[in-house]
Design an enzyme around this catalytic site. Sequence first.
Site, PDB file in Angstrom:
ATOM      1  N   ASP A   1       0.847  -1.196   0.000  1.00  0.00           N
ATOM      2  CA  ASP A   1       0.000   0.000   0.000  1.00  0.00           C
ATOM      3  C   ASP A   1       0.878   1.240   0.000  1.00  0.00           C
ATOM      4  OD1 ASP A   1      -2.757  -0.877   0.043  1.00  0.00           O
ATOM      5  OD2 ASP A   1      -2.305  -1.770   1.993  1.00  0.00           O
TER       6      ASP A   1
ATOM      7  N   ASP B   1     -10.560  -4.815  -1.607  1.00  0.00           N
ATOM      8  CA  ASP B   1      -9.512  -4.431  -0.646  1.00  0.00           C
ATOM      9  C   ASP B   1     -10.104  -3.642   0.510  1.00  0.00           C
ATOM     10  OD1 ASP B   1      -7.204  -3.586   0.630  1.00  0.00           O
ATOM     11  OD2 ASP B   1      -6.445  -2.392  -1.050  1.00  0.00           O
TER      12      ASP B   1
END
Length: 244
Positions: free
Chosen positions: A47, A193
């Site tokens: 991320d 996600d």
Amino acid sequence: MASHPAVQFLRSVAPTLSAGILTANLAHLEDGVALLEKAHARLVHFDVMDGCFCPMMTLGPPVIKAVRTPLRKDVHLMIADPLEKVAEYVKAGADMITVHVESCRHIHRVLQAMAGMKNANDAARGLARGIALNPGTPLEALGPLLGEVEVVLLLAVNPGWSGQTFIGSTFARMARAREMIAASGGDIILAVDGGITRDNVGEVVAAGADLVVAGSAVFDGKTPLPNAEAMLAAIRNHSCGPKA
Ligand code: DX5
Ligand code: ZN
């Protein structure tokens, strides 16, 4: 037309887990990734936040490059104006790069630019291009982009933090995204996600996710190996198709 090689790979392992490392011990990141390998995970999810698109800053190309692993590197760019930046992530060894539809004015151009880039790990793998949508972004934004992506990533939380609660309307968005993908005729992976845990991962897979991203459900500061194994097992058990 034959599917993109990265999609062929993802289909061969789907449904499966892409494990987010944000809540792993970042001072010993390779140890965390080694546990994912041991659990037989196939993808690791990075991320990337830039303090601009998202308030937090996380990591960038040098960290992605530094991690040595046979796992496919799934890079989720939560950054503003990715056009000038994606090439560095490709050089750093990203196998998949997902950009946000909300991140710039010319998102189609970013995807087009990525089509011409080679996977630095192994050109034969191809570079998977993903498009991500925040929970508040109308799915209609996907339509014009489906011809330029291998992966659609629906955020089930607002980007920026691990450990948030899964937003329930994501299920309806998944159903609509699946219809849009089918209507496009493309072979496109559906990924979800955020907020995915051992409790809801089965429901997410049953709703049609090919790829499930989970961070804190794996790296909870306690037992990442059994957590990853349990998530993978839960994904397998709820899949109707080939086993992960
Ligand atoms: C959201 C990120 C997610 C998140 C996952 O900002 O894109 O990948 O870190 O974390 P969990 O699984 O804890 O929601
Ligand atoms: Zn992510």
